[in-house]
Design a protein around this motif. Structure first.
Motif: not given
Length: 167
Positions: A68, A71, A114, A130, A161, A165
């Protein structure tokens, strides 16, 4: 007119950059939010306590956090690159087509990065999250006007996200 569209694109990239920088844990620094944050942390901690039937080979929290975080970093790096490219395009007086080409390349590269990051995720939920972000960015890279897509599609990706995430 082109200068205003490049400036607008830079503002969208900056907004995405700011949205990507909003970590879920940073909000608890406000003393007024501390009781709510402590309650949420206690609830999350209780829910995260593994049961005896939990699989020892399941996804690790450290892996999820790392995927996470990476990303988020990739989106921030791409947002900075887009803002820098937009500012440079204004100085160099690039055509809208040239700017679109740069933007499409940056977005396609971000989507690829990603996807690689999704492949590192042990948790299938995080992998799917993702991967979905990469697919959305592919849509922007393929758009006739990626700058327009940035204002509507890209800005939602960091928010999602940040919200979803996590462990």
């Amino acid at each position: 007119m082109f200068r205003s569209s490049a400036a607008a694109l830079a503002l969208v990239a900056c907004a995405a950059l700011v949205a990507g920088c909003q970590q879920a844990g940073n909000d608890a620094a406000d003393p007024q939010d501390a009781p709510a944050a402590a309650s949420a942390t206690a609830t999350a901690s209780a829910a995260a306590t593994p049961s005896p039937s939990a699989s020892p080979t399941g996804p690790s929290a450290a892996n999820t956090a790392a995927v996470c975080r990476r990303a988020d970093e990739l989106i921030i790096e791409a947002s900075r690159r887009i803002a820098d490219d937009s500012a440079a395009a204004t100085r160099r007086e690039l055509t809208p087509e040239q700017l679109n080409g740069q933007l499409k390349g940056t977005l396609a590269g971000l989507a690829d990065d990603l996807r690689k990051q999704a492949g590192n995720a042990e948790d299938p939920r995080i992998r799917d999250l993702v991967t979905d972000a990469a697919k959305q960015i592919d849509t922007g890279a393929a758009a006739a006007s990626p700058a327009t897509w940035m204002a509507t599609g890209f800005v939602r990706i960091p928010e999602r996200l940040t919200r979803d995430c996590h462990v």
